[in-house]
Design an enzyme around this catalytic site. Structure first.
Site, mmCIF file in Angstrom:
data_model
loop_
_atom_site.group_PDB
_atom_site.id
_atom_site.type_symbol
_atom_site.label_atom_id
_atom_site.label_comp_id
_atom_site.label_asym_id
_atom_site.label_seq_id
_atom_site.Cartn_x
_atom_site.Cartn_y
_atom_site.Cartn_z
ATOM 1 N N CYS A 1 0.880 -1.165 0.000
ATOM 2 C CA CYS A 1 0.000 0.000 0.000
ATOM 3 C C CYS A 1 0.921 1.219 0.000
ATOM 4 O O CYS A 1 1.619 1.472 0.993
ATOM 5 C CB CYS A 1 -0.885 0.002 1.244
ATOM 6 N N GLU B 1 10.229 -1.969 -10.918
ATOM 7 C CA GLU B 1 9.002 -1.875 -11.714
ATOM 8 C C GLU B 1 7.815 -1.381 -10.884
ATOM 9 O O GLU B 1 6.805 -2.082 -10.733
ATOM 10 C CB GLU B 1 8.685 -3.208 -12.381
ATOM 11 N N GLU C 1 16.331 -4.567 -18.380
ATOM 12 C CA GLU C 1 15.900 -5.973 -18.455
ATOM 13 C C GLU C 1 15.283 -6.262 -19.804
ATOM 14 O O GLU C 1 14.456 -5.489 -20.299
ATOM 15 C CB GLU C 1 14.794 -6.282 -17.430
ATOM 16 N N TRP D 1 5.918 -16.294 -18.033
ATOM 17 C CA TRP D 1 4.639 -15.779 -17.537
ATOM 18 C C TRP D 1 3.637 -15.500 -18.648
ATOM 19 O O TRP D 1 2.577 -14.954 -18.394
ATOM 20 C CB TRP D 1 4.858 -14.527 -16.679
ATOM 21 N N GLU E 1 10.193 -18.138 -10.823
ATOM 22 C CA GLU E 1 10.718 -17.804 -12.151
ATOM 23 C C GLU E 1 11.775 -18.797 -12.639
ATOM 24 O O GLU E 1 12.629 -18.458 -13.444
ATOM 25 C CB GLU E 1 11.259 -16.366 -12.127
ATOM 26 N N LYS E 2 11.684 -20.048 -12.144
ATOM 27 C CA LYS E 2 12.738 -21.013 -12.497
ATOM 28 C C LYS E 2 12.688 -21.436 -13.959
ATOM 29 O O LYS E 2 13.662 -21.963 -14.467
ATOM 30 C CB LYS E 2 12.695 -22.222 -11.575
ATOM 31 N N PHE E 3 11.567 -21.199 -14.628
ATOM 32 C CA PHE E 3 11.522 -21.558 -16.047
ATOM 33 C C PHE E 3 11.735 -20.359 -16.962
ATOM 34 O O PHE E 3 11.448 -20.409 -18.158
ATOM 35 C CB PHE E 3 10.205 -22.274 -16.371
ATOM 36 N N HIS E 4 12.212 -19.264 -16.395
ATOM 37 C CA HIS E 4 12.523 -18.060 -17.187
ATOM 38 C C HIS E 4 13.936 -18.195 -17.735
ATOM 39 O O HIS E 4 14.841 -18.658 -17.032
ATOM 40 C CB HIS E 4 12.421 -16.847 -16.263
#
Ligand code: GLA
EC number: 3.2.1.23
Length: 671
Positions: free
Chosen positions: A120, A155, A314, A322, A362-365
């Site tokens: 918040c 971000e 990035e 994702w 994010e291990k498959f990024h």
């Protein structure tokens, strides 16, 4: 560098590297990491972005040892550090103390700890804790020799931007009191006489939570502005701490200017607050020709940076994890993507992330160093890219030369997206994409500009989607055209003022004079319905929208041959002072949109470029020379003309007035 706050301290090459999360690995691995970073030519890494829980293990208990060792190791190896403030993920202990700092959704759900970005932004406890850890980092590392750049948060604006809790409600009321001073002003701006929404006490005003039917549009628009401002204030608080404790080291935060990736921030305002504009971009993997959205994001980022060089912090070496289907990049695509950002003004190309994670969400990024290790296509392409960037150091600091501008305004976009518009097919983002793609396919390099910005340097200004326009913007466009500019405007622009109130008189209130026309009635089309536009030397097809255009000085160039607006002008051209203003009142696609754009380009004196469709050509100009970036996205080699002889920087070869551009390749010619 002579301007210390415009470039990472001590970085004397293009930035190349990525997010480095060594806390996920035993320290033995760090040694291998830096060895491989050197092998790949890495010049800078971003560290500590998600490390708050490791750095402050309980309130006021700090453990900096691991970060000390890491920064020293990177420094010994000549790798510069973009040091994060970890304020995007407060630790579990913080929420134990302050559960009220978890954000609340529009329909009253309180999000939980366990993902990231559960904040918040109006919470005083969050603000204090974030400033506290930033202060500790500034004190400890403010003059550490490894630190080249500060990376505040991560971000901002995603995954949650607005919080609808009571603390935010009180903050919103203070923001409104500041903006309107009196309830009478607020009631008038929000048009509360409609549906009996009059406020007699400030305390009655709430965030625009879920309502039984369409909520008050002006309230929702102000809420979007408030949310942007509340988040920006938190960035500024951290930035100011770092400026105080780490003078001379620039501060950035990574934006996501691609319009699909973050909608909630007004980056025109943010661009003024950072020392260096930086951006993250991810391809929409399944979109055909997704390099166009990449180019658009890069152009928008450079424009937010006021034309100065910026930093790509990035992007990905391959698939993300994702999207619905996470497609890989084709051979060579990695370099083309990275160098396309550099072509459009980024002084570097960095990735998420250095080493692929073994655990977590994010291990498959993809990563620079994939699970497959160094015996992999991705690693080889990463190493090759490092060498390419090494040979391009000279482009650092040079500026992109634009041919035209597209007007873009986040606030107008927020307003147009609200409920109950004349057609659900009106989509500002879709038009911005379509007009950008049309300019891209004509090989025009465009800047984006705020509607109130000085446009006098551009021969051509495109307005694909500007529903909301202030009086200042309206006068700006009149002045621009009267002074000799060429303007091209798409439908449903100039309709409302900053309170989402229809401009007085016939549509389009803010653009009537410059376009030389009025619109008597909107005539949206059925789903799938098309209309024919005749005249102008070629028949065009429109869909989604038509209207009863009444010329008041403008000349009809195309006319509706059928549909609800049959007989009315569809595309018009108006001469005003020394310039020209085009109006396109239906949704045109591809070649049809190009036909109209070609006419506007001719008025603007922009010559056609004889280049294959899949070749991207962008020029950067610096004190030491001109750099022509030529990128071939096609699967066949081509030859393109050059404006002069020079040296191709990646291959080191001299070139004459023609350049061979193999399939899927990038060449950079220094002229
Ligand atoms: C964002 C974030 C990174 C990572 C990547 C994955 O850009 O900043 O931390 O989550 O997405 O694509």
């Amino acid at each position: 560098m002579e301007h210390p706050l415009t470039w990472p301290v001590g970085l004397d090459a293009l930035a190349f590297g990525g997010d480095y999360n060594p806390e996920q690995w035993p320290e033995e691995v760090w040694q291998q990491d830096v060895r491989l970073m050197r092998e790949a030519g890495v010049t800078m890494v971003s560290v500590g972005i998600f490390s708050w829980a490791l750095l402050e293990t309980e309130r006021g208990s700090y453990e900096f040892g691991w970060l000390d060792r890491l920064l020293d190791l990177l420094h010994e190896n000549g790798i510069r550090v973009d040091l994060g403030t970890p304020t995007v993920v407060p630790p579990a202990w913080f929420y134990r103390e302050h559960p009220e700092a978890l954000p609340v959704s529009k329909d009253g759900l309180r999000y939980e700890f366990g993902g990231r970005g559960a904040i918040c932004h109006s919470s005083p406890a969050y603000q204090e804790a974030a400033a506290g850890i930033t202060e500790q980092l500034g004190l400890r590392y403010g003059s550490h020799p490894a630190v080249a750049l500060w990376h505040v948060h991560n971000e901002y604006g995603v995954p949650v931007s607005a919080c609808y809790c009571e603390t935010s409600a009180a903050h919103f009321r203070r923001w409104l009191a500041d903006r309107y001073q009196t309830l009478a002003e607020l009631n008038s701006a929000w048009g509360t006489t409609f549906w009996g929404q009059q406020y007699n006490r400030w305390d009655d005003i709430r965030p625009p939570r879920t309502t039984p039917t369409a909520g008050n549009p002006a309230q929702q628009l102000d809420w979007a502005r408030f949310t942007n401002d509340a988040i920006l204030a938190n960035f500024k608080r951290e930035r100011d701490v770092l400026h105080r404790l780490s003078p001379g080291v620039p501060v950035t935060t990574n934006f996501m200017t691609a319009l699909s990736q973050c909608e909630s921030l007004d980056y025109w305002a943010w661009g003024r607050e950072v020392d260096i504009v930086s951006n993250d971009h991810y391809l929409v993997a399944e979109a055909p020709r997704n390099h166009i959205n990449l180019a658009m994001s890069a152009d928008l980022t450079r424009s937010v940076a006021g034309g100065k060089p910026w930093l790509l912090l990035e992007h990905s070496t391959g698939a993300v994890n994702w999207q619905p289907r996470n497609l890989i990049k084709q051979p060579g695509e990695l370099a083309r993507n990275s160098l396309a950002h550099v072509a459009r003004g980024s002084d570097g190309a960095m990735f998420f992330q250095w080493r692929a994670s073994r655990f977590g969400a994010e291990k498959f990024h993809s990563a620079m160093l994939p699970h497959a290790g160094t015996d992999s296509r991705i690693w080889r392409e990463v190493v090759a890219l490092g060498a390419d960037l090494g040979s391009l150091s000279a482009v650092r600091g040079s500026r992109v030369k634009a041919d035209a501008a597209i007007l873009w305004d986040w606030q107008s976009w927020w307003a147009q997206k609200l409920e109950w518009r004349p057609s659900e097919d009106l989509d500002a983002r879709e038009r911005a994409d379509a007009w950008y793609a049309a300019a891209f396919d004509r090989h025009l390099t465009v800047d984006f500009a705020h509607p109130e910005a000085d446009l006098s340097g551009y021969p051509l200004v495109l307005v694909p989607a500007l529903y909301l326009m202030t009086e200042a913007a309206s006068l700006n466009l009149q002045e621009y055209v009267a002074q000799g500019g060429t303007l091209a405007v798409s439908y449903f622009s100039g309709i409302v003022d900053e309170h989402d109130t229809v401009q007085p008189g016939p549509h389009p209130g803010a653009l009537r004079d410059v376009l030389g026309l009025t619109v008597e009635e909107f005539a949206p089309l059925r789903a799938g319905e098309t209309v024919r536009l005749t005249g102008g030397g070629a028949e065009l097809t429109g869909d989604v929208w038509s209207e009863f255009v009444v010329p008041r000085g403008a000349e009809p160039v195309w006319t509706y041959a059928d549909g609800p607006a049959a007989g009315h002008p569809a595309v018009t051209r108006h001469t005003l002072g020394d310039g020209t203003a085009w109006y396109v009142s239906s949704r045109l696609h591809g070649a049809d949109l190009d036909t109209v754009l070609a006419r506007a380009c001719a008025d603007a004196g922009l010559a056609e470029r004889e280049l294959p469709r899949d070749v991207e050509l962008v020029e950067r100009v610096g004190e030491r020379g001109r750099y022509l970036f030529a990128i071939n996205h096609g699967s066949a080699g081509v030859q393109i003309p050059l404006p002069g002889a020079g040296v191709e920087l990646i291959t080191g070869q001299p070139v004459g007035d023609r350049l061979d551009l193999p399939a899927n390749s990038t060449r950079v010619v220094s002229i």
